[in-house]
Write a protein that holds these residues in place. Structure first.
Motif, PDB file in Angstrom:
ATOM      1  N   ARG A   1       2.828  18.308 -12.074  1.00  0.00           N
ATOM      2  CA  ARG A   1       1.580  17.866 -11.442  1.00  0.00           C
ATOM      3  C   ARG A   1       1.115  18.910 -10.423  1.00  0.00           C
ATOM      4  O   ARG A   1      -0.055  19.261 -10.362  1.00  0.00           O
TER       5      ARG A   1
ATOM      6  N   LEU B   1      -6.867  -0.009   2.008  1.00  0.00           N
ATOM      7  CA  LEU B   1      -6.106   1.224   1.794  1.00  0.00           C
ATOM      8  C   LEU B   1      -6.295   2.199   2.948  1.00  0.00           C
ATOM      9  O   LEU B   1      -5.342   2.840   3.394  1.00  0.00           O
TER      10      LEU B   1
ATOM     11  N   ASP C   1       3.515   7.510  -8.156  1.00  0.00           N
ATOM     12  CA  ASP C   1       2.832   8.474  -7.282  1.00  0.00           C
ATOM     13  C   ASP C   1       3.712   9.676  -6.948  1.00  0.00           C
ATOM     14  O   ASP C   1       3.263  10.582  -6.251  1.00  0.00           O
TER      15      ASP C   1
ATOM     16  N   HIS D   1      -2.292  10.462  -4.054  1.00  0.00           N
ATOM     17  CA  HIS D   1      -2.291   9.875  -5.399  1.00  0.00           C
ATOM     18  C   HIS D   1      -2.240   8.353  -5.297  1.00  0.00           C
ATOM     19  O   HIS D   1      -2.920   7.646  -6.050  1.00  0.00           O
ATOM     20  N   ASN D   2      -1.437   7.859  -4.363  1.00  0.00           N
ATOM     21  CA  ASN D   2      -1.339   6.416  -4.146  1.00  0.00           C
ATOM     22  C   ASN D   2      -2.707   5.827  -3.796  1.00  0.00           C
ATOM     23  O   ASN D   2      -3.145   4.824  -4.371  1.00  0.00           O
TER      24      ASN D   2
ATOM     25  N   LEU E   1      -4.866  -7.347  -3.863  1.00  0.00           N
ATOM     26  CA  LEU E   1      -5.497  -6.038  -3.653  1.00  0.00           C
ATOM     27  C   LEU E   1      -6.197  -5.568  -4.927  1.00  0.00           C
ATOM     28  O   LEU E   1      -7.295  -5.003  -4.884  1.00  0.00           O
TER      29      LEU E   1
ATOM     30  N   ARG F   1      -5.069   6.147  -6.901  1.00  0.00           N
ATOM     31  CA  ARG F   1      -4.635   5.261  -8.002  1.00  0.00           C
ATOM     32  C   ARG F   1      -5.041   3.820  -7.712  1.00  0.00           C
ATOM     33  O   ARG F   1      -5.578   3.118  -8.570  1.00  0.00           O
ATOM     34  N   ARG F   2      -4.795   3.412  -6.482  1.00  0.00           N
ATOM     35  CA  ARG F   2      -5.149   2.035  -6.139  1.00  0.00           C
ATOM     36  C   ARG F   2      -6.665   1.849  -6.047  1.00  0.00           C
ATOM     37  O   ARG F   2      -7.189   0.785  -6.354  1.00  0.00           O
TER      38      ARG F   2
ATOM     39  N   CYS G   1       0.816  -1.220   0.000  1.00  0.00           N
ATOM     40  CA  CYS G   1       0.000   0.000   0.000  1.00  0.00           C
ATOM     41  C   CYS G   1       0.846   1.265   0.000  1.00  0.00           C
ATOM     42  O   CYS G   1       0.304   2.363  -0.025  1.00  0.00           O
ATOM     43  N   ARG G   2       2.166   1.104   0.045  1.00  0.00           N
ATOM     44  CA  ARG G   2       3.010   2.308   0.037  1.00  0.00           C
ATOM     45  C   ARG G   2       3.039   2.921  -1.357  1.00  0.00           C
ATOM     46  O   ARG G   2       2.876   2.216  -2.355  1.00  0.00           O
ATOM     47  N   PRO G   3       3.259   4.259  -1.444  1.00  0.00           N
ATOM     48  CA  PRO G   3       3.317   4.899  -2.756  1.00  0.00           C
ATOM     49  C   PRO G   3       4.408   4.307  -3.630  1.00  0.00           C
ATOM     50  O   PRO G   3       5.466   3.913  -3.130  1.00  0.00           O
ATOM     51  N   GLY G   4       4.138   4.235  -4.911  1.00  0.00           N
ATOM     52  CA  GLY G   4       5.112   3.721  -5.870  1.00  0.00           C
ATOM     53  C   GLY G   4       5.700   4.853  -6.682  1.00  0.00           C
ATOM     54  O   GLY G   4       5.369   6.023  -6.469  1.00  0.00           O
TER      55      GLY G   4
END
Lengths: 350, 196
Positions: A70, B142, A64, B39-40, B130, B43-44, A58-61
């Motif tokens: 942006r 999340l 992101d 955003h994470n 997920l 996005r998910r 679940c951590r930002p990739g």
């Protein structure tokens, strides 16, 4: 799948332990049990392993990551939005705060000054000749033109109300109300080869304080065009918008996919093309903002806003700005003059 | 899971106050500091069905608009998390879809999240799991793992009792535990370590 943990009667406590929901005594008791129960210990380990994996998943990739472009796009929308409401300090609360900070000895002088002000206002009021209240609406206003409660720019059809077959609103021919108002937040599409004359009328405290300051600002849109009326101005997704603002007005913003054009009392034309936005200025000043640059445009100039954010000199737009009365809106320049290439900086202009 | 409440970073508090005084540009710092997490999440949540950037912009715009209701003595991040979740739920409502936590049916869920020949251990199976979860369950994970929301906060968002949220999440974790398998070298509990 290996399930070593199905038999223990204390399985239900695993979740409570993981969530920190057990009271200290119950927690300690469960932990003692886990130390002696291989099934619960294995289940607990497995759940912790799952939690670690889910936490990592679940951590930002990389997709992101925050990027200047942006952030600029968000800020573009925020700068065009009305100021946040709620608990923002008002002049009255600011005055109160200042009053609280005054030393005690200043109060008699302040009271005296206030008394003088009240006296002057009372005398001025009594000297006034009774008569009808001054007209607040600008010349040419029609009843019902102002949308109640709306602040910022309100758009109406210059031709008046009724059906406009060449203007499509969410797939249907537009039919406006009696005042010919266009709704905010809706996407309108103007057919190819058509022109639409709109009046942008500003509503809000600025106008209430200075009724004569802002009248209707004409905007002519040339199709094929797709646009959305907004409180700060216009979102122009495609097509041309020609603006001839002779009166002083609050900043009128034309947002395009390549950047923002902020009018500061001026005559200009914006044309949205694939991958670029062409801006031609005839007089006054424009502030241009793209994801990477900000520039002030003065004098007779034409520039091109690129998708990449670059702003570069350009030729004239493809069609004349206005087809209507030349006296009201003369055509824009055919091309920028060589001596006008350098735009002023923001500091010079303000 | 939520930890001790902390005060806001001074620069964020200053940014909030500056925005309220009319300096909109000061909001940039808040966007820069919180973009990744928001955003994470979005996005998910959208799961690749559409780009998340527009919705992310919308979340920050909503935060900006509602900034008057934010208590600037508290950290901005948790508040922004709630705005982001609200934005996601509103987005689905606008599309005529409601994010509803359906009761956990293990057989249905098992069929949904796993396919034959896809037993890949570790991180990949979690990612896949997920992605295949029903939207409400994905959002549940999340909210809990990416945003660190409490069960109470999650239950408010989903309009479900806290017990139902906890139970469903636990059963979904149980399913995932089975899919992941036993940890090769799982760390021992700190409180149990040292015992014979």
């Amino acid at each position: 799948m290996n399930e070593p943990n199905l038999c223990c009667s204390r399985q239900a406590e695993i979740q409570a332990w993981l969530d920190g929901d057990l009271a200290p005594a119950a927690r300690a008791d469960f932990e003692r049990h886990v130390a002696d129960c291989p099934r619960c210990a294995a289940a607990l380990k497995a759940f912790r392993h799952v939690d670690e994996l889910v936490g990592a998943a679940c951590r930002p990739g990389p997709e992101d990551r925050v990027q200047p472009a942006r952030v600029d796009r968000v800020m573009q929308r925020i700068l065009a939005a009305p100021a946040p409401g709620g608990t923002a300090p008002t002049p009255w609360t600011a005055w109160l705060a200042a009053a609280r900070a005054l030393p005690a000895g200043a109060w008699p002088a302040l009271a005296l000054a206030l008394g003088v002000v009240v006296l002057v206002v009372a005398l001025s009021w009594s000297a006034r000749v009774p008569g009808p209240p001054p007209a607040v609406a600008p010349p040419g206003s029609s009843p019902g033109h102002q949308a109640a409660g709306e602040t910022g720019f309100v758009f109406s059809l210059a031709a008046g109300s009724g059906a406009v077959p060449f203007l499509v609103d969410n797939g249907l021919p537009l039919a406006t109300g009696p005042a010919g108002l266009l709704a905010r937040g809706r996407h309108y599409e103007l057919a190819s080869g058509r022109k639409l004359r709109l009046d942008a009328d500003f509503h809000g405290p600025f106008r209430e304080l200075s009724p004569g300051l802002v009248t209707r600002l004409p905007v002519e849109i040339t199709g094929p065009a797709r646009f959305e009326p907004r409180p700060a101005g216009l979102l122009l997704e495609s097509g041309q918008a020609a603006c001839a603002f002779r009166e002083p007005h609050p900043a009128f913003v034309v947002e395009t996919p390549c950047g923002k054009v902020e009018s500061l009392g001026t005559r200009f034309l914006v044309e949205v093309r694939p991958g670029e936005t062409l801006v031609a200025l005839e007089e006054g000043r424009l502030r241009l903002t793209t994801p990477t640059q900000e520039r002030m445009l003065t004098g007779r100039q034409a520039v091109r806003l690129r998708r990449s954010g670059e702003i570069e000199p350009a030729g004239a737009p493809s069609t004349p700005a206005y087809s209507s009365s030349p006296a009201a809106a003369p055509p824009l320049p055919p091309a920028p003059r060589p001596d006008d290439q350098g735009a002023d900086t923001l500091n010079q202009s303000y | 899971m939520t930890g001790t409440p902390k005060g806001p970073p001074p620069e964020e508090r200053e940014a909030v106050l500056a925005v309220r005084q009319g300096r909109k540009e000061a909001f940039r710092l808040l966007v820069e500091n919180h973009w990744e997490r928001v955003h994470n999440l979005l996005r998910r949540f959208l799961n690749g069905s559409e780009p998340a950037e527009d919705l992310c912009q919308e979340a920050f715009l909503q935060a900006f608009t509602a900034l008057g209701t934010f208590d600037e003595t508290r950290p901005f991040g948790p508040w922004m998390n709630r705005v982001a979740v609200t934005t996601a739920l509103q987005y689905r409502r606008k599309q005529g879809r409601q994010v509803v936590l359906v009761p956990f049916e293990e057989v249905v869920m098992r069929n949904q999240v796993s396919g034959p020949g896809e037993k890949v251990l570790g991180q990949m199976v979690v990612d896949e799991f997920l992605a295949r979860l029903p939207e409400s369950y994905r959002l549940l994970f999340l909210m809990r793992y990416a945003l660190d929301l409490t069960y109470e906060e999650i239950s408010q968002f989903l309009a479900e009792p806290v017990g139902s949220v906890k139970g469903n999440l636990f059963r979904a974790r149980e399913l995932l535990k089975q899919a992941v398998g036993e940890p090769a070298a799982a760390p021992r509990l700190a409180s149990v370590e040292g015992k014979p």
